[in-house]
Design a protein around this motif. Sequence first.
Motif, mmCIF file in Angstrom:
data_model
loop_
_atom_site.group_PDB
_atom_site.id
_atom_site.type_symbol
_atom_site.label_atom_id
_atom_site.label_comp_id
_atom_site.label_asym_id
_atom_site.label_seq_id
_atom_site.Cartn_x
_atom_site.Cartn_y
_atom_site.Cartn_z
ATOM 1 N N LEU A 220 9.007 7.868 129.119
ATOM 2 C CA LEU A 220 9.205 8.478 127.794
ATOM 3 C C LEU A 220 10.423 8.444 127.138
ATOM 4 C CD1 LEU A 220 6.341 11.151 127.632
ATOM 5 C CD2 LEU A 220 6.061 8.912 126.832
ATOM 6 N N SER A 221 11.562 7.981 127.854
ATOM 7 C CA SER A 221 12.801 8.080 127.487
ATOM 8 C C SER A 221 13.021 7.559 126.439
ATOM 9 C CB SER A 221 13.787 7.787 128.456
ATOM 10 O OG SER A 221 13.437 6.320 128.829
ATOM 11 N N VAL A 222 12.383 6.502 125.960
ATOM 12 C CA VAL A 222 12.564 5.642 124.762
ATOM 13 C C VAL A 222 12.392 6.558 123.537
ATOM 14 C CG1 VAL A 222 10.046 4.829 124.649
ATOM 15 C CG2 VAL A 222 11.820 3.692 123.365
ATOM 16 N N LEU A 223 11.757 7.751 123.644
ATOM 17 C CA LEU A 223 11.211 8.674 122.534
ATOM 18 C C LEU A 223 12.677 9.163 122.031
ATOM 19 C CD1 LEU A 223 7.856 10.183 123.562
ATOM 20 C CD2 LEU A 223 8.340 8.221 122.291
ATOM 21 N N GLY A 224 13.454 9.302 123.061
ATOM 22 C CA GLY A 224 14.994 10.018 122.811
ATOM 23 C C GLY A 224 16.156 8.954 122.315
ATOM 24 N N ARG A 225 15.601 7.829 122.032
ATOM 25 C CA ARG A 225 16.801 6.884 121.608
ATOM 26 C C ARG A 225 17.201 7.462 120.079
ATOM 27 N NH1 ARG A 225 14.234 0.863 121.704
ATOM 28 N NH2 ARG A 225 14.289 0.495 123.911
ATOM 29 N N GLU A 226 18.430 6.949 119.799
ATOM 30 C CA GLU A 226 19.106 7.147 118.391
ATOM 31 C C GLU A 226 18.180 6.647 117.461
ATOM 32 O OE1 GLU A 226 20.136 2.903 118.916
ATOM 33 O OE2 GLU A 226 19.998 4.881 120.406
#
Length: 300
Positions: A220-226
């Motif tokens: 789910l790290s993609v959710l925390g992109r800029e």
Amino acid sequence: MAILIDTPMWPAHGTVFAHLVSDASLAELHAFAAAAEIPERAFDEDHYDVPERRHADLVRRGALPVDGRTLARALIASGLRVPARERPKALAAPLRQRWERLLPGRAALGGELLERWSEPHRRYHTGAHLFAVLTALQGLTDDREVPRAVELAAWFHDAVHAGTAGRDEEDSALLAETRLRDAGLAPGEVSEVARLVRLTADHQPEADDDGGQLLSDADLSVLGREPAGYRRYTQQVRAEYAHVPEELFRAGRAAVLDQLLGLDPLFYTLRGRELWLAHARSNLRDELARLRDGGRASAE
């Protein structure tokens, strides 16, 4: 908004090529390319490669001629530039190297998995997503060794992707069980990898499930992109479901966002919360608001 074209200077196929980009909108870029009869295969993530013989015609059609540095700056400023770490073609060799370190002597299995991650219908669930998950795992462990079962689960977790939630994770887990058993891994490790793959269906590991928490947070790290990177992610997701009518897609995507916003915690590890939580909450809320305000989740 403007279409920009730089000076042809990139050699290939017996000629030199220029780059054609938009300074604001991929939709605008694709529309311009279609009107100019530039083939779809010339598109490369954030630009079209066009041969020198088309340069003057494209300028006559309205493309603004600029030097390469100006074009690059405009592309970066637009938020449309796709960095190397998100380009599947650029990641094949690094991924093969990672697989060899993970499971030495099993190059054929690694090759099969990379072929699966490279299937033509994929737009988000590509080798770039796999690379991002593996990189996120390293960040969550501060570059200490990631447990092998967790890393193997990352390789298998979207190995089957037909766009059917729940079924894809189950089929990926079954593939992991078959391939890893054939590769000679111990039954306990095979079972653990499959369990972790199945967990990515809902991203709700138990409080004492360290491996599950690592994989869930990395996935789910993609959710925390800029914001620009998150926007690219939403566009890729929409492209994977291009066959779904817009109204149905908006409803389904909104349900996914509601489910993610309802997860408490969204990220289980302290490091994951530090790295991604604030941006993730903001990104999810903003996308949901756009979906409910005219379906502009894929705004360029």
